[in-house]
Design a protein around this motif. Sequence first.
Motif, PDB file in Angstrom:
ATOM      1  N   LEU A  88      75.008  95.431  55.150  1.00 46.01           N
ATOM      2  CA  LEU A  88      74.500  95.979  53.897  1.00 46.01           C
ATOM      3  C   LEU A  88      73.579  94.980  53.214  1.00 46.01           C
ATOM      4  CD1 LEU A  88      77.005  97.672  54.667  1.00 46.01           C
ATOM      5  CD2 LEU A  88      77.508  97.877  52.229  1.00 46.01           C
ATOM      6  N   ARG A  89      72.705  95.482  52.370  1.00 47.00           N
ATOM      7  CA  ARG A  89      71.724  94.595  51.727  1.00 47.00           C
ATOM      8  C   ARG A  89      72.374  93.614  50.768  1.00 47.00           C
ATOM      9  NH1 ARG A  89      68.784  99.418  48.373  1.00 47.00           N
ATOM     10  NH2 ARG A  89      70.500  99.928  46.975  1.00 47.00           N
ATOM     11  N   ASP A  90      73.634  93.887  50.342  1.00 44.34           N
ATOM     12  CA  ASP A  90      74.330  92.940  49.469  1.00 44.34           C
ATOM     13  C   ASP A  90      75.105  91.885  50.247  1.00 44.34           C
ATOM     14  OD1 ASP A  90      76.532  94.318  50.442  1.00 44.34           O
ATOM     15  OD2 ASP A  90      77.012  95.303  48.554  1.00 44.34           O
ATOM     16  N   GLY A  91      74.949  91.870  51.587  1.00 42.62           N
ATOM     17  CA  GLY A  91      75.581  90.851  52.414  1.00 42.62           C
ATOM     18  C   GLY A  91      76.858  91.287  53.099  1.00 42.62           C
ATOM     19  N   ARG A  92      77.458  92.406  52.686  1.00 45.73           N
ATOM     20  CA  ARG A  92      78.674  92.874  53.339  1.00 45.73           C
ATOM     21  C   ARG A  92      78.355  93.405  54.734  1.00 45.73           C
ATOM     22  NH1 ARG A  92      81.131  97.128  49.310  1.00 45.73           N
ATOM     23  NH2 ARG A  92      78.888  97.413  48.819  1.00 45.73           N
ATOM     24  N   GLN A  93      79.369  93.354  55.606  1.00 50.37           N
ATOM     25  CA  GLN A  93      79.212  93.832  56.969  1.00 50.37           C
ATOM     26  C   GLN A  93      80.324  94.810  57.309  1.00 50.37           C
ATOM     27  OE1 GLN A  93      78.178  90.736  59.935  1.00 50.37           O
ATOM     28  NE2 GLN A  93      78.386  89.273  58.251  1.00 50.37           N
ATOM     29  N   LEU A  94      80.015  95.741  58.209  1.00 53.49           N
ATOM     30  CA  LEU A  94      81.004  96.685  58.718  1.00 53.49           C
ATOM     31  C   LEU A  94      81.207  96.452  60.202  1.00 53.49           C
ATOM     32  CD1 LEU A  94      79.859 100.041  57.025  1.00 53.49           C
ATOM     33  CD2 LEU A  94      81.593  98.432  56.237  1.00 53.49           C
ATOM     34  N   PRO A  95      82.420  96.686  60.689  1.00 53.32           N
ATOM     35  CA  PRO A  95      82.634  96.587  62.141  1.00 53.32           C
ATOM     36  C   PRO A  95      81.750  97.594  62.872  1.00 53.32           C
ATOM     37  CG  PRO A  95      84.720  96.738  60.961  1.00 53.32           C
ATOM     38  CD  PRO A  95      83.643  97.042  59.963  1.00 53.32           C
ATOM     39  N   ALA A  96      81.474  97.301  64.135  1.00 50.48           N
ATOM     40  CA  ALA A  96      80.658  98.219  64.937  1.00 50.48           C
ATOM     41  C   ALA A  96      81.324  99.590  64.983  1.00 50.48           C
ATOM     42  CB  ALA A  96      80.475  97.662  66.340  1.00 50.48           C
ATOM     43  N   ARG A  97      80.507 100.627  64.923  1.00 54.94           N
ATOM     44  CA  ARG A  97      81.000 102.002  64.962  1.00 54.94           C
ATOM     45  C   ARG A  97      79.993 102.859  65.705  1.00 54.94           C
ATOM     46  NH1 ARG A  97      82.340 103.374  59.445  1.00 54.94           N
ATOM     47  NH2 ARG A  97      82.951 101.184  59.457  1.00 54.94           N
ATOM     48  N   PRO A  98      80.418 104.010  66.217  1.00 55.13           N
ATOM     49  CA  PRO A  98      79.462 104.869  66.926  1.00 55.13           C
ATOM     50  C   PRO A  98      78.251 105.187  66.054  1.00 55.13           C
ATOM     51  CG  PRO A  98      81.702 105.665  67.246  1.00 55.13           C
ATOM     52  CD  PRO A  98      81.781 104.575  66.221  1.00 55.13           C
ATOM     53  N   GLY A  99      77.079 105.249  66.704  1.00 58.35           N
ATOM     54  CA  GLY A  99      75.865 105.514  65.945  1.00 58.35           C
ATOM     55  C   GLY A  99      75.925 106.800  65.164  1.00 58.35           C
ATOM     56  N   ALA A 100      76.496 107.860  65.766  1.00 59.90           N
ATOM     57  CA  ALA A 100      76.591 109.145  65.070  1.00 59.90           C
ATOM     58  C   ALA A 100      77.455 109.033  63.826  1.00 59.90           C
ATOM     59  CB  ALA A 100      77.146 110.211  66.013  1.00 59.90           C
ATOM     60  N   GLU A 101      78.515 108.213  63.894  1.00 55.29           N
ATOM     61  CA  GLU A 101      79.391 108.031  62.734  1.00 55.29           C
ATOM     62  C   GLU A 101      78.664 107.287  61.620  1.00 55.29           C
ATOM     63  OE1 GLU A 101      83.264 105.309  61.834  1.00 55.29           O
ATOM     64  OE2 GLU A 101      83.367 106.566  63.629  1.00 55.29           O
ATOM     65  N   ALA A 102      77.862 106.279  61.983  1.00 58.38           N
ATOM     66  CA  ALA A 102      77.099 105.533  60.986  1.00 58.38           C
ATOM     67  C   ALA A 102      76.074 106.438  60.296  1.00 58.38           C
ATOM     68  CB  ALA A 102      76.401 104.339  61.635  1.00 58.38           C
ATOM     69  N   ILE A 103      75.403 107.270  61.084  1.00 63.74           N
ATOM     70  CA  ILE A 103      74.411 108.186  60.522  1.00 63.74           C
ATOM     71  C   ILE A 103      75.086 109.181  59.582  1.00 63.74           C
ATOM     72  CG2 ILE A 103      72.860 110.102  61.115  1.00 63.74           C
ATOM     73  CD1 ILE A 103      72.095 108.473  63.633  1.00 63.74           C
ATOM     74  N   ARG A 126      65.601 107.618  66.031  1.00 61.38           N
ATOM     75  CA  ARG A 126      65.216 109.032  66.153  1.00 61.38           C
ATOM     76  C   ARG A 126      66.339 109.948  65.650  1.00 61.38           C
ATOM     77  NH1 ARG A 126      62.911 107.333  71.107  1.00 61.38           N
ATOM     78  NH2 ARG A 126      64.792 108.002  72.231  1.00 61.38           N
ATOM     79  N   ASP A 127      67.574 109.607  66.024  1.00 57.23           N
ATOM     80  CA  ASP A 127      68.704 110.419  65.573  1.00 57.23           C
ATOM     81  C   ASP A 127      68.844 110.378  64.051  1.00 57.23           C
ATOM     82  OD1 ASP A 127      69.251 111.049  68.195  1.00 57.23           O
ATOM     83  OD2 ASP A 127      70.880 109.591  68.405  1.00 57.23           O
ATOM     84  N   ALA A 128      68.624 109.205  63.482  1.00 55.07           N
ATOM     85  CA  ALA A 128      68.722 109.077  62.027  1.00 55.07           C
ATOM     86  C   ALA A 128      67.642 109.906  61.341  1.00 55.07           C
ATOM     87  CB  ALA A 128      68.612 107.613  61.622  1.00 55.07           C
ATOM     88  N   VAL A 129      66.417 109.847  61.857  1.00 51.94           N
ATOM     89  CA  VAL A 129      65.323 110.632  61.278  1.00 51.94           C
ATOM     90  C   VAL A 129      65.604 112.122  61.425  1.00 51.94           C
ATOM     91  CG1 VAL A 129      62.871 111.196  61.516  1.00 51.94           C
ATOM     92  CG2 VAL A 129      63.602 108.804  61.553  1.00 51.94           C
ATOM     93  N   ALA A 130      66.145 112.527  62.584  1.00 50.69           N
ATOM     94  CA  ALA A 130      66.478 113.939  62.793  1.00 50.69           C
ATOM     95  C   ALA A 130      67.551 114.413  61.820  1.00 50.69           C
ATOM     96  CB  ALA A 130      66.941 114.156  64.230  1.00 50.69           C
TER      97      ALA A 130
END
Length: 413
Positions: A376-391, A327-331
């Motif tokens: 990521l769709r190319d197989g790379r990964q990121l460490p966990a981060r706050p949802g707001a930061e990812a958005i 929901r936050d991402a869509v907003a």
Amino acid sequence: MAIDHRRLGRELDVFDSDPLIGAGLPFWLPEGAAARHEVEAYVRDLERRAGYRHVYSPALGKQELYELSGHWAHFAGDMFPPLHLGGGDDALMLRPSLCPHHALVFRSRQRSYRDLPLRIAELGTMYRAERSGVLGGLARVRSISLNDGHVFCAAEQAGAEVAGALRLLRQAHEALGLRASSYRLSLRGDGGKYAGDDESWERAERLLREALDEAAVPYAVAAGEAAFYGPKIDVQVADPAGRESTLSTVQVDFHQPARFGLAYSDASGGRSRPVLVHRSLVGSFERLFAHLLEIHAGAFPVWFSPVQIAVLPVGSAQLPAAEGFARDAVAAGLRAEVCADGTVGARIRDAARRRIPYAAVIGDREEPRGAVALRLRDGRQLPARPGAEAIAMVAGLVAARSPGLLPPDVSGT
């Protein structure tokens, strides 16, 4: 094996077709419509910033309109037959081009030299009676959604308008990840399929040559490839197999302004005839997306990917957090959806198969902290981060229309 947009477009739910609608008349599915909507909005805004004003016009017109424009005399073989309604004398036709309608937009008001150049644009539908043997997917269709534009200008403004159209289409191509394979100056050939006089054709050709020279792009000359009303610049693109097709065009036309009796009040108080510059920045949206599917192998840049984030709760306990993140991402203006069925591994693989740029995984370690782990769709990964930061990161890439999946200061493993 070469990528075929017909197969890939159906696998990715971009478009489909049905015999009950007919050959050469594909329909856009929600995934394809979402991507197309973003590109339409971008092109429309690009045109607006360049001084274009947008119009809407009907896809039908009287046969008399196309007799006046010259299409009936020079292009009738590519048009659908007239529609005779209710026994009346007026025959209606599906338009093969938008330019006659835009000539009437110009003619609908008194125009002054102060109004010029008048730049109008429209994403409009037109129809071509293509033979069934040449139809295929989105690349060759009978119902065409064209990014069209017409500039009505004084003769001394025409060269600058052609050059401006070339710059604008190159800007659009860069944002979409397109690369022109070649430029072609399409001129008259032999035969009587061309309208107008030699002097007008020579003036139009000279304007196009000068614009190409100013842009410092190499080009080939192709006799017999001009439109019936004037020469044109064809911007060619190549598919992964090296086959070229025309995507964008710029054309100079002295013929239709004369046919329609177009005029404006000039600075001396007299009446002058405008020059008409036709241009399409990205061509038809059908052919554009056929090409985009193939050159990107379905992995569109983030800004016009149909779904930008697939949200994956590890278990049912994380479902409320996943729904809240979506929901936050869509907003924030992003396209996100929750994918909760099946194992996490299967859902990650399915997101990659669908070319979704990011899978946001929320497990028992991320959920208490309001965090997500991005894959990521190319197989790379990121460490966990706050949802707001990812958005914010994804929204920033979208706003910048970045071709990459990560900002320059972020790296994945």
